[in-house]
Design a protein around this motif. Structure first.
Motif, PDB file in Angstrom:
ATOM      1  N   SER A  38       0.835  -1.198   0.000  1.00  0.00           N
ATOM      2  CA  SER A  38       0.000   0.000   0.000  1.00  0.00           C
ATOM      3  C   SER A  38       0.877   1.259   0.000  1.00  0.00           C
ATOM      4  CB  SER A  38      -0.925   0.018   1.218  1.00  0.00           C
ATOM      5  OG  SER A  38      -0.175   0.154   2.405  1.00  0.00           O
ATOM      6  N   PHE A  39       2.156   1.118   0.364  1.00  0.00           N
ATOM      7  CA  PHE A  39       3.081   2.242   0.387  1.00  0.00           C
ATOM      8  C   PHE A  39       3.914   2.320  -0.896  1.00  0.00           C
ATOM      9  CE2 PHE A  39       7.019   4.418   1.414  1.00  0.00           C
ATOM     10  CZ  PHE A  39       6.546   5.543   2.072  1.00  0.00           C
ATOM     11  N   ALA A  40       4.445   1.155  -1.325  1.00  0.00           N
ATOM     12  CA  ALA A  40       5.300   1.113  -2.516  1.00  0.00           C
ATOM     13  C   ALA A  40       5.306  -0.283  -3.110  1.00  0.00           C
ATOM     14  CB  ALA A  40       6.723   1.531  -2.163  1.00  0.00           C
ATOM     15  N   ASP A  41       5.534  -0.344  -4.422  1.00  0.00           N
ATOM     16  CA  ASP A  41       5.648  -1.634  -5.104  1.00  0.00           C
ATOM     17  C   ASP A  41       6.637  -1.476  -6.259  1.00  0.00           C
ATOM     18  OD1 ASP A  41       5.275  -4.283  -5.664  1.00  0.00           O
ATOM     19  OD2 ASP A  41       3.237  -4.075  -6.435  1.00  0.00           O
ATOM     20  N   PHE A  42       7.226  -2.588  -6.659  1.00  0.00           N
ATOM     21  CA  PHE A  42       8.205  -2.580  -7.744  1.00  0.00           C
ATOM     22  C   PHE A  42       7.494  -2.773  -9.081  1.00  0.00           C
ATOM     23  CE2 PHE A  42      10.638  -3.658  -4.026  1.00  0.00           C
ATOM     24  CZ  PHE A  42      11.784  -2.908  -4.183  1.00  0.00           C
ATOM     25  N   GLU A  43       7.703  -1.833  -9.990  1.00  0.00           N
ATOM     26  CA  GLU A  43       7.168  -1.979 -11.340  1.00  0.00           C
ATOM     27  C   GLU A  43       8.012  -2.996 -12.104  1.00  0.00           C
ATOM     28  OE1 GLU A  43       6.535   0.822 -15.225  1.00  0.00           O
ATOM     29  OE2 GLU A  43       5.986   1.644 -13.265  1.00  0.00           O
ATOM     30  N   TYR A  44       9.335  -2.900 -11.949  1.00  0.00           N
ATOM     31  CA  TYR A  44      10.240  -3.903 -12.496  1.00  0.00           C
ATOM     32  C   TYR A  44      11.493  -3.967 -11.638  1.00  0.00           C
ATOM     33  CZ  TYR A  44      12.247   0.190 -14.899  1.00  0.00           C
ATOM     34  OH  TYR A  44      12.775   1.413 -15.205  1.00  0.00           O
ATOM     35  N   LEU A  59      15.783  -1.154 -11.829  1.00  0.00           N
ATOM     36  CA  LEU A  59      14.574  -1.326 -11.022  1.00  0.00           C
ATOM     37  C   LEU A  59      13.819  -0.014 -10.936  1.00  0.00           C
ATOM     38  CD1 LEU A  59      14.882  -0.189  -7.778  1.00  0.00           C
ATOM     39  CD2 LEU A  59      16.489  -2.046  -7.766  1.00  0.00           C
ATOM     40  N   LYS A  60      12.506  -0.145 -10.724  1.00  0.00           N
ATOM     41  CA  LYS A  60      11.653   1.030 -10.566  1.00  0.00           C
ATOM     42  C   LYS A  60      10.672   0.758  -9.442  1.00  0.00           C
ATOM     43  CE  LYS A  60       8.469   4.167 -12.882  1.00  0.00           C
ATOM     44  NZ  LYS A  60       7.740   4.446 -14.127  1.00  0.00           N
ATOM     45  N   VAL A  61      10.601   1.708  -8.510  1.00  0.00           N
ATOM     46  CA  VAL A  61       9.700   1.610  -7.367  1.00  0.00           C
ATOM     47  C   VAL A  61       8.617   2.665  -7.526  1.00  0.00           C
ATOM     48  CG1 VAL A  61       9.488   1.737  -4.864  1.00  0.00           C
ATOM     49  CG2 VAL A  61      11.597   0.887  -5.891  1.00  0.00           C
ATOM     50  N   GLU A 117      24.946   7.881 -10.342  1.00  0.00           N
ATOM     51  CA  GLU A 117      24.896   8.319 -11.742  1.00  0.00           C
ATOM     52  C   GLU A 117      23.762   7.677 -12.533  1.00  0.00           C
ATOM     53  OE1 GLU A 117      28.677   7.736 -13.629  1.00  0.00           O
ATOM     54  OE2 GLU A 117      29.753   8.545 -11.902  1.00  0.00           O
ATOM     55  N   HIS A 118      23.119   6.676 -11.932  1.00  0.00           N
ATOM     56  CA  HIS A 118      22.121   5.891 -12.657  1.00  0.00           C
ATOM     57  C   HIS A 118      20.724   6.000 -12.038  1.00  0.00           C
ATOM     58  CE1 HIS A 118      25.526   3.992 -14.682  1.00  0.00           C
ATOM     59  NE2 HIS A 118      26.080   3.944 -13.494  1.00  0.00           N
ATOM     60  N   SER A 119      20.519   6.989 -11.181  1.00  0.00           N
ATOM     61  CA  SER A 119      19.291   7.050 -10.423  1.00  0.00           C
ATOM     62  C   SER A 119      18.717   8.459 -10.374  1.00  0.00           C
ATOM     63  CB  SER A 119      19.567   6.561  -8.996  1.00  0.00           C
ATOM     64  OG  SER A 119      18.462   6.772  -8.174  1.00  0.00           O
ATOM     65  N   ASN A 120      17.407   8.535 -10.102  1.00  0.00           N
ATOM     66  CA  ASN A 120      16.776   9.831  -9.872  1.00  0.00           C
ATOM     67  C   ASN A 120      16.678  10.134  -8.369  1.00  0.00           C
ATOM     68  OD1 ASN A 120      14.740   8.074  -9.102  1.00  0.00           O
ATOM     69  ND2 ASN A 120      13.139   9.139 -10.222  1.00  0.00           N
ATOM     70  N   MET A 121      17.397   9.374  -7.542  1.00  0.00           N
ATOM     71  CA  MET A 121      17.415   9.605  -6.089  1.00  0.00           C
ATOM     72  C   MET A 121      18.598  10.487  -5.709  1.00  0.00           C
ATOM     73  SD  MET A 121      16.431   5.889  -4.545  1.00  0.00           S
ATOM     74  CE  MET A 121      17.385   4.875  -5.655  1.00  0.00           C
ATOM     75  N   ASN A 122      18.903  11.480  -6.510  1.00  0.00           N
ATOM     76  CA  ASN A 122      20.091  12.290  -6.287  1.00  0.00           C
ATOM     77  C   ASN A 122      19.776  13.661  -5.691  1.00  0.00           C
ATOM     78  OD1 ASN A 122      18.881  13.350  -8.491  1.00  0.00           O
ATOM     79  ND2 ASN A 122      20.527  12.879  -9.923  1.00  0.00           N
ATOM     80  N   ILE A 132      13.841   5.395  -9.491  1.00  0.00           N
ATOM     81  CA  ILE A 132      14.364   4.607 -10.608  1.00  0.00           C
ATOM     82  C   ILE A 132      15.871   4.444 -10.463  1.00  0.00           C
ATOM     83  CG2 ILE A 132      14.676   4.518 -13.115  1.00  0.00           C
ATOM     84  CD1 ILE A 132      12.149   6.312 -13.318  1.00  0.00           C
ATOM     85  N   VAL A 133      16.322   3.222 -10.635  1.00  0.00           N
ATOM     86  CA  VAL A 133      17.750   2.921 -10.802  1.00  0.00           C
ATOM     87  C   VAL A 133      17.833   2.254 -12.162  1.00  0.00           C
ATOM     88  CG1 VAL A 133      19.729   1.627  -9.947  1.00  0.00           C
ATOM     89  CG2 VAL A 133      18.114   2.640  -8.325  1.00  0.00           C
ATOM     90  N   ASP A 134      18.504   2.899 -13.106  1.00  0.00           N
ATOM     91  CA  ASP A 134      18.434   2.450 -14.491  1.00  0.00           C
ATOM     92  C   ASP A 134      19.819   2.175 -15.073  1.00  0.00           C
ATOM     93  OD1 ASP A 134      17.037   1.793 -16.820  1.00  0.00           O
ATOM     94  OD2 ASP A 134      17.333   3.790 -17.645  1.00  0.00           O
ATOM     95  N   LYS A 135      19.974   0.995 -15.597  1.00  0.00           N
ATOM     96  CA  LYS A 135      21.154   0.595 -16.367  1.00  0.00           C
ATOM     97  C   LYS A 135      22.476   0.765 -15.622  1.00  0.00           C
ATOM     98  CE  LYS A 135      18.871   1.131 -20.760  1.00  0.00           C
ATOM     99  NZ  LYS A 135      18.832   1.770 -22.056  1.00  0.00           N
ATOM    100  N   VAL A 136      22.559   0.153 -14.447  1.00  0.00           N
ATOM    101  CA  VAL A 136      23.831   0.069 -13.737  1.00  0.00           C
ATOM    102  C   VAL A 136      24.570  -1.098 -14.375  1.00  0.00           C
ATOM    103  CG1 VAL A 136      24.987  -0.246 -11.529  1.00  0.00           C
ATOM    104  CG2 VAL A 136      22.779   0.922 -11.612  1.00  0.00           C
ATOM    105  N   SER A 137      25.563  -0.804 -15.188  1.00  0.00           N
ATOM    106  CA  SER A 137      26.212  -1.849 -15.986  1.00  0.00           C
ATOM    107  C   SER A 137      27.182  -2.680 -15.152  1.00  0.00           C
ATOM    108  CB  SER A 137      26.954  -1.228 -17.172  1.00  0.00           C
ATOM    109  OG  SER A 137      28.097  -0.535 -16.718  1.00  0.00           O
TER     110      SER A 137
END
Length: 179
Positions: A38-44, A59-61, A117-122, A132-137
């Motif tokens: 009810s607070f958060a869920d993972f989209e992927y 991953l995306k929350v 460098e790979h997130s919008n949590m900055n 979102i944490v995207d494409k951490v290679s």
């Protein structure tokens, strides 16, 4: 005499090239566990292999109760030795306080560098958007774990527990092998 030195030098150089070892990081699993849907869920939440040489973590929350103004994170590193056992680090910190002044703790700053460098949590709290944490290679993780702060070979688990308002809302577990 010169020829003997050249042969010995060539042999030493060839032996060095054969013996030279480079560490490699391989992600083996990623588990994202929502504890309060009810607070958060993972989209992927996935490790994606684009081709044989390029893999990344993403991953995306989705946050359902925004804005979030109170966040704490527990980070623990475990090594597999007859099951996963604590290895060096188990730290809990106030993420909002850290994000407002990133120079407070070098260890937390090192862990944050994995996603910065790979997130919008900055930015500092509040968070009123999906995370979102995207494409951490794999190459980026390889650099962080073998060159920035070298880690011994083995199987590792990197557990994070995400708390909002004092309640555990989600766990993210990353499993990797360093060879």
């Amino acid at each position: 005499m010169y020829f003997k030195h050249l042969v010995v030098l060539s042999f030493v150089f060839a032996a060095y090239q054969i013996v030279q070892i480079t560490s490699r990081v391989e992600l083996t699993n990623l588990k994202c566990i929502p504890l309060d849907k009810s607070f958060a869920d993972f989209e992927y939440c996935r490790i994606k292999a684009v081709n044989r040489s390029y893999k990344y973590l993403a991953l995306k929350v989705n946050l359902f109760k925004v804005p979030v103004t109170n966040v704490s994170i527990n980070v623990s590193v475990l090594k597999r030795l007859n099951g996963y056992k604590p290895f060096l680090y188990n730290i809990t910190f106030d993420a909002c306080k850290f994000m407002s002044s990133k120079n407070t703790n070098p260890l937390i700053k090192y862990f944050y560098s994995f996603i910065s460098e790979h997130s919008n949590m900055n930015h500092s709290c509040p968070y009123s958007h999906d995370l979102i944490v995207d494409k951490v290679s794999i190459e980026f993780l390889n650099h962080q774990l073998t060159e920035v702060l070298p880690v011994p070979e083995g199987d590792y688990a990197f557990y994070t527990s995400w708390y909002a308002y004092g309640k555990n809302r989600a766990d993210v577990r990353i499993y990797a092998t360093i060879t």
